[in-house]
Design a protein around this motif. Sequence first.
Motif, PDB file in Angstrom:
ATOM      1  N   VAL A 146       1.611   9.921  -5.415  1.00  0.00           N
ATOM      2  CA  VAL A 146       2.267  11.380  -5.199  1.00  0.00           C
ATOM      3  C   VAL A 146       3.008  11.669  -6.475  1.00  0.00           C
ATOM      4  CG1 VAL A 146       3.987  12.463  -3.504  1.00  0.00           C
ATOM      5  CG2 VAL A 146       2.055  11.323  -2.493  1.00  0.00           C
ATOM      6  N   SER A 147       3.942  10.491  -6.939  1.00  0.00           N
ATOM      7  CA  SER A 147       4.811  10.781  -7.915  1.00  0.00           C
ATOM      8  C   SER A 147       4.151  11.301  -9.322  1.00  0.00           C
ATOM      9  CB  SER A 147       5.712   9.407  -8.240  1.00  0.00           C
ATOM     10  OG  SER A 147       4.855   8.508  -9.109  1.00  0.00           O
ATOM     11  N   ILE A 148       2.844  11.104  -9.406  1.00  0.00           N
ATOM     12  CA  ILE A 148       2.055  11.634 -10.566  1.00  0.00           C
ATOM     13  C   ILE A 148       1.128  12.772 -10.196  1.00  0.00           C
ATOM     14  CG2 ILE A 148       1.996   9.192 -11.590  1.00  0.00           C
ATOM     15  CD1 ILE A 148      -1.148   9.099 -10.805  1.00  0.00           C
ATOM     16  N   GLY A 149       1.473  13.387  -9.215  1.00  0.00           N
ATOM     17  CA  GLY A 149       1.044  14.707  -8.790  1.00  0.00           C
ATOM     18  C   GLY A 149      -0.176  14.800  -8.038  1.00  0.00           C
ATOM     19  N   ILE A 150      -0.572  13.419  -7.363  1.00  0.00           N
ATOM     20  CA  ILE A 150      -1.697  13.755  -6.363  1.00  0.00           C
ATOM     21  C   ILE A 150      -0.995  14.347  -5.034  1.00  0.00           C
ATOM     22  CG2 ILE A 150      -3.165  12.184  -5.131  1.00  0.00           C
ATOM     23  CD1 ILE A 150      -3.743  12.220  -8.118  1.00  0.00           C
ATOM     24  N   PRO A 151      -1.744  15.081  -4.607  1.00  0.00           N
ATOM     25  CA  PRO A 151      -1.238  15.891  -3.056  1.00  0.00           C
ATOM     26  C   PRO A 151      -1.193  14.609  -2.275  1.00  0.00           C
ATOM     27  CG  PRO A 151      -2.669  17.276  -3.819  1.00  0.00           C
ATOM     28  CD  PRO A 151      -3.153  15.924  -4.797  1.00  0.00           C
ATOM     29  N   LEU A 152      -0.135  14.697  -1.350  1.00  0.00           N
ATOM     30  CA  LEU A 152      -0.053  13.682  -0.246  1.00  0.00           C
ATOM     31  C   LEU A 152      -1.034  13.343   0.457  1.00  0.00           C
ATOM     32  CD1 LEU A 152       2.081  11.674   1.284  1.00  0.00           C
ATOM     33  CD2 LEU A 152       2.919  13.446   2.423  1.00  0.00           C
ATOM     34  N   LEU A 156       1.004  -1.212   0.111  1.00  0.00           N
ATOM     35  CA  LEU A 156      -0.030  -0.109   0.068  1.00  0.00           C
ATOM     36  C   LEU A 156       0.835   1.131  -0.187  1.00  0.00           C
ATOM     37  CD1 LEU A 156      -2.819   0.881  -0.068  1.00  0.00           C
ATOM     38  CD2 LEU A 156      -2.987   0.808   2.371  1.00  0.00           C
ATOM     39  N   LEU A 157       1.903   1.319   0.716  1.00  0.00           N
ATOM     40  CA  LEU A 157       2.793   2.383   0.825  1.00  0.00           C
ATOM     41  C   LEU A 157       3.366   2.623  -0.552  1.00  0.00           C
ATOM     42  CD1 LEU A 157       4.292   4.805   2.206  1.00  0.00           C
ATOM     43  CD2 LEU A 157       5.788   3.273   2.881  1.00  0.00           C
ATOM     44  N   ASP A 158       3.682   1.612  -1.560  1.00  0.00           N
ATOM     45  CA  ASP A 158       4.314   2.022  -2.743  1.00  0.00           C
ATOM     46  C   ASP A 158       3.136   2.547  -3.471  1.00  0.00           C
ATOM     47  OD1 ASP A 158       6.577   0.964  -2.350  1.00  0.00           O
ATOM     48  OD2 ASP A 158       6.149  -1.156  -2.938  1.00  0.00           O
ATOM     49  N   GLY A 159       1.879   2.277  -3.428  1.00  0.00           N
ATOM     50  CA  GLY A 159       0.854   2.788  -4.079  1.00  0.00           C
ATOM     51  C   GLY A 159       0.683   4.461  -3.925  1.00  0.00           C
ATOM     52  N   VAL A 160       0.856   4.682  -2.426  1.00  0.00           N
ATOM     53  CA  VAL A 160       0.685   5.997  -2.073  1.00  0.00           C
ATOM     54  C   VAL A 160       1.964   6.877  -2.780  1.00  0.00           C
ATOM     55  CG1 VAL A 160       1.253   7.829  -0.141  1.00  0.00           C
ATOM     56  CG2 VAL A 160      -0.449   5.532   0.182  1.00  0.00           C
ATOM     57  N   LYS A 161       3.130   6.344  -2.817  1.00  0.00           N
ATOM     58  CA  LYS A 161       4.399   6.836  -3.681  1.00  0.00           C
ATOM     59  C   LYS A 161       3.862   7.045  -4.937  1.00  0.00           C
ATOM     60  CE  LYS A 161       7.845   4.874  -0.450  1.00  0.00           C
ATOM     61  NZ  LYS A 161       9.087   3.937  -0.344  1.00  0.00           N
ATOM     62  N   ASN A 162       3.477   5.984  -5.445  1.00  0.00           N
ATOM     63  CA  ASN A 162       2.957   6.251  -6.974  1.00  0.00           C
ATOM     64  C   ASN A 162       1.963   7.325  -7.267  1.00  0.00           C
ATOM     65  OD1 ASN A 162       4.815   4.206  -7.689  1.00  0.00           O
ATOM     66  ND2 ASN A 162       3.023   2.416  -7.735  1.00  0.00           N
TER      67      ASN A 162
END
Length: 81
Positions: free
Chosen positions: A24-30, A16-22
Motif C-alpha cells: 500500500v505504501s508504494i501505491g498498490i490499492p488496498l 504478512l500484514l507488514d507486506g500488505v502495508k508495504n
Amino acid sequence: KTYTEDGTIAGGTSVLLDGVKNLVSIGIPLCEAVKMASKNGAVAAKIYDRVGSLAVGKDADILVLDRALNLKAVFVNGVQL
C-alpha cells in the motif's frame, strides 16, 4: 523486522500484514494488496476452498484493521481471539 547483512528486510521473517502495508505504501490499492495476501496464497497452496476469501462454508479467519492498517481484532473460524 529482521534484516539481511546488506540491510534488506528478510522476507522469511516478515509478518504478512507488514507486506500488505508495504504494498500500500508504494501505491498498490488496498484491495489488490489484500487479494495478494489472501486469495493468491490460498490458491497457490490449494486451500482456497477453505480460506482466502469470505464465503459461506469457509473458515472465516479475518483481521480487522483501522484506516492506518493497524490491527484491531483477529477472528479465527469466526471467533474473536
